[in-house]
Design an enzyme around this catalytic site. Structure first.
Site, mmCIF file in Angstrom:
data_model
loop_
_atom_site.group_PDB
_atom_site.id
_atom_site.type_symbol
_atom_site.label_atom_id
_atom_site.label_comp_id
_atom_site.label_asym_id
_atom_site.label_seq_id
_atom_site.Cartn_x
_atom_site.Cartn_y
_atom_site.Cartn_z
ATOM 1 N N CYS A 1 0.918 1.875 -9.315
ATOM 2 C CA CYS A 1 1.340 2.083 -7.935
ATOM 3 C C CYS A 1 0.769 3.406 -7.456
ATOM 4 C CB CYS A 1 2.867 2.116 -7.877
ATOM 5 S SG CYS A 1 3.531 2.379 -6.233
ATOM 6 N N GLU B 1 4.669 -5.030 -3.247
ATOM 7 C CA GLU B 1 4.619 -4.342 -1.948
ATOM 8 C C GLU B 1 5.928 -4.507 -1.182
ATOM 9 O OE1 GLU B 1 2.474 -2.154 -1.314
ATOM 10 O OE2 GLU B 1 1.264 -2.694 -3.039
ATOM 11 N N HIS C 1 8.737 -2.220 -1.984
ATOM 12 C CA HIS C 1 8.711 -0.870 -1.395
ATOM 13 C C HIS C 1 9.626 -0.790 -0.169
ATOM 14 C CE1 HIS C 1 5.912 1.386 -3.834
ATOM 15 N NE2 HIS C 1 4.984 0.455 -3.747
HETATM 16 CO CO CO Z 1 3.354 0.420 -5.095
#
Ligand code: CO
Length: 188
Positions: A115, A160, A163
């Protein structure tokens, strides 16, 4: 906004754990520009020359919280193969994407995940769904779309979208048994 390895929010910053809000549609000029800049980052990050010159860490996706904006925006570029084994490039600039269904079958990357917001190594399997259906607005196609993702793309989308909840990949790694496997899982 300048997006590079210096400006990207790391997990040492509590902001990375904050939740992101949906954006209003049609996108504001500001949100649209941010999403385009995020996409540009991902695109340039895999160009060796640009990555070196502009201090970009290679990535397949980036979400807005990683540039300090608590909005449900994410840009993804994944090179994969379709079910017939032909190379295919999946590219999205998504606003308010949501997972609407997930397979029971699991999948994980054998080498583990990485990440842009995580500097320290965290080895271990991140066990996710092998297939997900994602609905959201895509700025590339300029319409609401449904993505039926499997394998690598499904993993990237789950990473994603996590997040938006402030979840990081290593939250899923079992500290007692980081290399754990699951019966019937797709190993990538
Ligand atoms: Co990430």
């Amino acid at each position: 906004m300048l997006i590079n390895n210096e400006t990207i929010i790391k997990d040492t910053d509590p902001l990375i754990r904050e939740k992101s809000d949906p954006v209003s549609l049609p996108l504001s000029a500001e949100d649209e520009q941010l999403l385009r800049e995020m996409f540009q980052y991902v695109q340039d990050s895999t160009d060796e020359e640009k990555a070196k010159k502009f201090n970009l860490r290679p990535a397949v996706g980036i979400s807005a919280i990683q540039v300090g904006v608590r909005k449900q925006l994410t840009a993804v570029i994944v090179d994969d193969y379709d079910k017939n084994g032909n190379p295919v490039k999946y590219q999205y600039m998504l606003a308010n994407p949501k997972i609407v269904s997930s397979s029971v079958q699991k999948a994980y990357l054998n080498a583990g995940e990485g990440c842009l917001s995580v500097v320290a190594p965290h080895e271990g399997h991140v066990i996710r769904s092998a297939r997900v259906t994602v609905k959201g607005f895509d700025l590339i196609q300029n319409k609401n779309i449904t993505i039926r993702a499997r394998g690598y793309l499904a993993i990237v989308l789950q990473h994603e979208l996590d997040h938006f909840k402030g979840t990081l990949f290593y939250d899923y790694i079992d500290p007692e048994n980081p290399e754990k496997t699951v019966d019937g899982a797709m190993v990538i």
